[in-house]
Design a protein around this motif. Structure first.
Motif, PDB file in Angstrom:
ATOM      1  N   GLU A 170       0.811  -1.138  -0.133  1.00  0.00           N
ATOM      2  CA  GLU A 170       0.101   0.021  -0.013  1.00  0.00           C
ATOM      3  C   GLU A 170       0.668   1.443  -0.026  1.00  0.00           C
ATOM      4  N   ASP A 171       1.969   1.107  -0.552  1.00  0.00           N
ATOM      5  CA  ASP A 171       2.823   2.280  -0.798  1.00  0.00           C
ATOM      6  C   ASP A 171       2.373   2.742  -2.006  1.00  0.00           C
ATOM      7  N   PHE A 172       1.424   3.393  -2.351  1.00  0.00           N
ATOM      8  CA  PHE A 172       0.917   3.606  -3.692  1.00  0.00           C
ATOM      9  C   PHE A 172       1.688   4.619  -4.428  1.00  0.00           C
ATOM     10  N   THR A 173       2.122   5.535  -3.864  1.00  0.00           N
ATOM     11  CA  THR A 173       3.060   6.777  -4.456  1.00  0.00           C
ATOM     12  C   THR A 173       4.089   6.120  -5.065  1.00  0.00           C
ATOM     13  N   GLN A 174       5.014   5.453  -4.369  1.00  0.00           N
ATOM     14  CA  GLN A 174       6.249   4.987  -4.905  1.00  0.00           C
ATOM     15  C   GLN A 174       5.873   3.822  -6.039  1.00  0.00           C
ATOM     16  N   ALA A 175       4.936   3.127  -5.830  1.00  0.00           N
ATOM     17  CA  ALA A 175       4.440   2.165  -6.774  1.00  0.00           C
ATOM     18  C   ALA A 175       4.053   2.504  -8.130  1.00  0.00           C
ATOM     19  N   ALA A 176       3.434   3.853  -8.125  1.00  0.00           N
ATOM     20  CA  ALA A 176       3.052   4.787  -9.170  1.00  0.00           C
ATOM     21  C   ALA A 176       4.147   5.467  -9.935  1.00  0.00           C
ATOM     22  N   GLN A 177       5.144   5.687  -9.166  1.00  0.00           N
ATOM     23  CA  GLN A 177       6.370   6.208  -9.843  1.00  0.00           C
ATOM     24  C   GLN A 177       7.081   5.333 -10.789  1.00  0.00           C
ATOM     25  N   LEU A 178       7.333   4.104 -10.249  1.00  0.00           N
ATOM     26  CA  LEU A 178       7.899   3.104 -10.734  1.00  0.00           C
ATOM     27  C   LEU A 178       7.038   2.466 -12.035  1.00  0.00           C
ATOM     28  N   PHE A 179       5.727   2.307 -12.065  1.00  0.00           N
ATOM     29  CA  PHE A 179       4.862   1.962 -12.920  1.00  0.00           C
ATOM     30  C   PHE A 179       5.019   2.962 -13.954  1.00  0.00           C
ATOM     31  N   HIS A 180       4.953   4.164 -13.769  1.00  0.00           N
ATOM     32  CA  HIS A 180       5.058   5.282 -14.879  1.00  0.00           C
ATOM     33  C   HIS A 180       6.501   4.987 -15.679  1.00  0.00           C
TER      34      HIS A 180
ATOM     35  N   PRO B 184       1.557  -6.826 -25.245  1.00  0.00           N
ATOM     36  CA  PRO B 184       1.056  -7.271 -23.670  1.00  0.00           C
ATOM     37  C   PRO B 184       1.602  -6.532 -22.620  1.00  0.00           C
ATOM     38  N   ASP B 185       3.069  -6.421 -22.671  1.00  0.00           N
ATOM     39  CA  ASP B 185       3.837  -5.864 -21.424  1.00  0.00           C
ATOM     40  C   ASP B 185       3.561  -4.509 -21.552  1.00  0.00           C
ATOM     41  N   THR B 186       3.211  -3.967 -22.365  1.00  0.00           N
ATOM     42  CA  THR B 186       2.986  -2.340 -22.102  1.00  0.00           C
ATOM     43  C   THR B 186       1.638  -2.251 -21.677  1.00  0.00           C
ATOM     44  N   ALA B 187       0.764  -3.396 -22.118  1.00  0.00           N
ATOM     45  CA  ALA B 187      -0.764  -3.098 -21.812  1.00  0.00           C
ATOM     46  C   ALA B 187      -0.815  -3.243 -20.265  1.00  0.00           C
ATOM     47  N   ALA B 188       0.132  -4.459 -19.805  1.00  0.00           N
ATOM     48  CA  ALA B 188       0.104  -4.485 -18.435  1.00  0.00           C
ATOM     49  C   ALA B 188       0.387  -3.402 -17.536  1.00  0.00           C
ATOM     50  N   ALA B 189       1.623  -2.742 -18.116  1.00  0.00           N
ATOM     51  CA  ALA B 189       2.167  -1.697 -17.349  1.00  0.00           C
ATOM     52  C   ALA B 189       1.280  -0.442 -17.294  1.00  0.00           C
ATOM     53  N   ALA B 190       0.495  -0.277 -18.275  1.00  0.00           N
ATOM     54  CA  ALA B 190      -0.514   0.728 -18.431  1.00  0.00           C
ATOM     55  C   ALA B 190      -1.841   0.409 -17.336  1.00  0.00           C
ATOM     56  N   LYS B 191      -2.078  -0.713 -17.278  1.00  0.00           N
ATOM     57  CA  LYS B 191      -3.208  -1.195 -16.229  1.00  0.00           C
ATOM     58  C   LYS B 191      -2.811  -1.117 -14.957  1.00  0.00           C
ATOM     59  N   HIS B 192      -1.438  -1.417 -14.577  1.00  0.00           N
ATOM     60  CA  HIS B 192      -0.719  -1.198 -13.009  1.00  0.00           C
ATOM     61  C   HIS B 192      -0.618   0.328 -12.791  1.00  0.00           C
ATOM     62  N   LEU B 193      -0.366   1.074 -13.747  1.00  0.00           N
ATOM     63  CA  LEU B 193      -0.028   2.533 -13.384  1.00  0.00           C
ATOM     64  C   LEU B 193      -1.468   3.162 -13.174  1.00  0.00           C
ATOM     65  N   SER B 194      -2.394   2.832 -14.030  1.00  0.00           N
ATOM     66  CA  SER B 194      -3.921   3.440 -13.764  1.00  0.00           C
ATOM     67  C   SER B 194      -4.451   2.926 -12.443  1.00  0.00           C
ATOM     68  N   ALA B 195      -4.121   1.700 -11.909  1.00  0.00           N
ATOM     69  CA  ALA B 195      -4.476   1.153 -10.664  1.00  0.00           C
ATOM     70  C   ALA B 195      -3.844   1.863  -9.763  1.00  0.00           C
ATOM     71  N   ALA B 196      -2.369   2.209  -9.771  1.00  0.00           N
ATOM     72  CA  ALA B 196      -1.758   3.058  -8.507  1.00  0.00           C
ATOM     73  C   ALA B 196      -2.014   4.430  -8.431  1.00  0.00           C
TER      74      ALA B 196
ATOM     75  N   GLN C 270      -5.058   5.426  -9.408  1.00  0.00           N
ATOM     76  CA  GLN C 270      -6.403   5.507  -8.542  1.00  0.00           C
ATOM     77  C   GLN C 270      -6.389   5.391  -7.303  1.00  0.00           C
ATOM     78  N   ALA C 271      -5.389   4.567  -6.802  1.00  0.00           N
ATOM     79  CA  ALA C 271      -5.178   4.280  -5.326  1.00  0.00           C
ATOM     80  C   ALA C 271      -4.742   5.465  -4.852  1.00  0.00           C
ATOM     81  N   VAL C 272      -3.836   6.180  -5.471  1.00  0.00           N
ATOM     82  CA  VAL C 272      -3.192   7.412  -4.849  1.00  0.00           C
ATOM     83  C   VAL C 272      -4.470   8.586  -4.660  1.00  0.00           C
ATOM     84  N   ARG C 273      -5.371   8.661  -5.625  1.00  0.00           N
ATOM     85  CA  ARG C 273      -6.582   9.247  -5.661  1.00  0.00           C
ATOM     86  C   ARG C 273      -7.429   9.165  -4.538  1.00  0.00           C
ATOM     87  N   HIS C 274      -7.648   7.707  -4.379  1.00  0.00           N
ATOM     88  CA  HIS C 274      -8.774   7.196  -3.345  1.00  0.00           C
ATOM     89  C   HIS C 274      -8.252   7.458  -1.989  1.00  0.00           C
TER      90      HIS C 274
END
Length: 263
Positions: free
Chosen positions: A189-199, A214-226, A228-232
């Motif tokens: 649940e360290d969403f901020t650091q996770a989002a930076q790395l996913f970016h 597929p690897d690009t799509a997975a990275a995009a999905k993960h970044l979006s989730a991270a 969203q988690a930061v916003r929440h």
């Protein structure tokens, strides 16, 4: 067909086909090389043991974990007898065997093996050697899957730091290391650091593979989730949806898991 050079060519072609995901053809050739080397060179010859390791890796890729485990066990026993427990070929076979045990859900046995191999690698090769990073990633992935995040994090940070230093920030293996650490941070649940790395991962994947890979799509999905988690978190609203905990394995040494064919 039974000349040593013919069998080496057979093994090398099989390894290439494996890398190209032509797995059925690769398995047939690897079996041919192994049978030939057993007959010509014996069970304890270094080339026979290489064929055992290669075929076991292919079988693991194909999901034939029981068969792979049997071959890894024989290869590890043979390499210990022929080369010793601390030889690099022995250590990599032990790492591969541990990955196979992990795939079968035998986590305590796999963890014990990874820790033993990692200790040998650190003592013999140092913290930054490619083999050390490979095994550290294996152990980190196991601890992550076991939800032992606090133990896994320093290992995955060590892996990413070593990859950055040796290969640079944009190398595909460095991006894999960044993704694995980001997934762990998300789980913690360290969403901020996770989002930076996913970016960082997404930018690298887009540059190298394009938007549709597929690897690009997975990275995009993960970044979006991270994100969203930061916003929440800021809004103190809904529980975020977590990304898939997909461990594709490290490719830091492309030959660690299957190749190592004699020239």
């Amino acid at each position: 067909d039974m000349h040593p050079d013919t069998l080496t060519s057979c093994s090398n072609l099989a390894s290439l086909l494996h890398a190209m995901s032509q797995l059925e053809e690769a398995e047939e050739l690897m079996n041919e090389a192994l049978v030939g080397r057993r007959s010509l060179l014996g069970n304890l010859h270094k080339d026979t043991l290489t064929s055992l390791n290669n075929l076991a890796g292919l079988l693991r890729t194909r999901g034939k974990h029981d068969e792979a485990e049997t071959l890894y066990e024989e290869a590890l026993r043979g390499r210990k007898e022929l080369l010793g427990s601390a030889h690099m070929d022995t250590l990599m076979t032990a790492n591969n065997y541990g990955l196979c045990l992990m795939s079968r859900g035998l986590w305590p046995q796999a963890e014990e093996m990874f820790k033993e191999v990692l200790e040998h690698c650190r003592d013999m090769l140092g913290e930054q050697h490619s083999y050390t990073l490979t095994v550290a990633n294996s152990l980190g992935s196991l601890l992550h899957e076991a939800e032992r995040y606090e133990e896994a994090e320093p290992l995955l940070r060590e892996v990413l730091s070593g990859l950055r230093e040796q290969l640079g920030d944009k190398h595909p293996d460095t991006l894999t290391g960044a993704n694995n650490l980001a997934v762990l941070l998300y789980s913690r649940e360290d969403f901020t650091q996770a989002a930076q790395l996913f970016h960082e991962v997404l930018a690298g994947r887009r540059s190298q593979l394009g938007d549709k890979h597929p690897d690009t799509a997975a990275a995009a999905k993960h970044l979006s989730a991270a994100q969203q988690a930061v916003r929440h978190l800021r809004e103190e609203t809904l529980e975020p949806e977590k990304p898939d905990k997909t461990w594709g394995g490290m490719a830091f040494l492309s030959g660690c898991n299957v190749c190592s064919s004699s020239a």
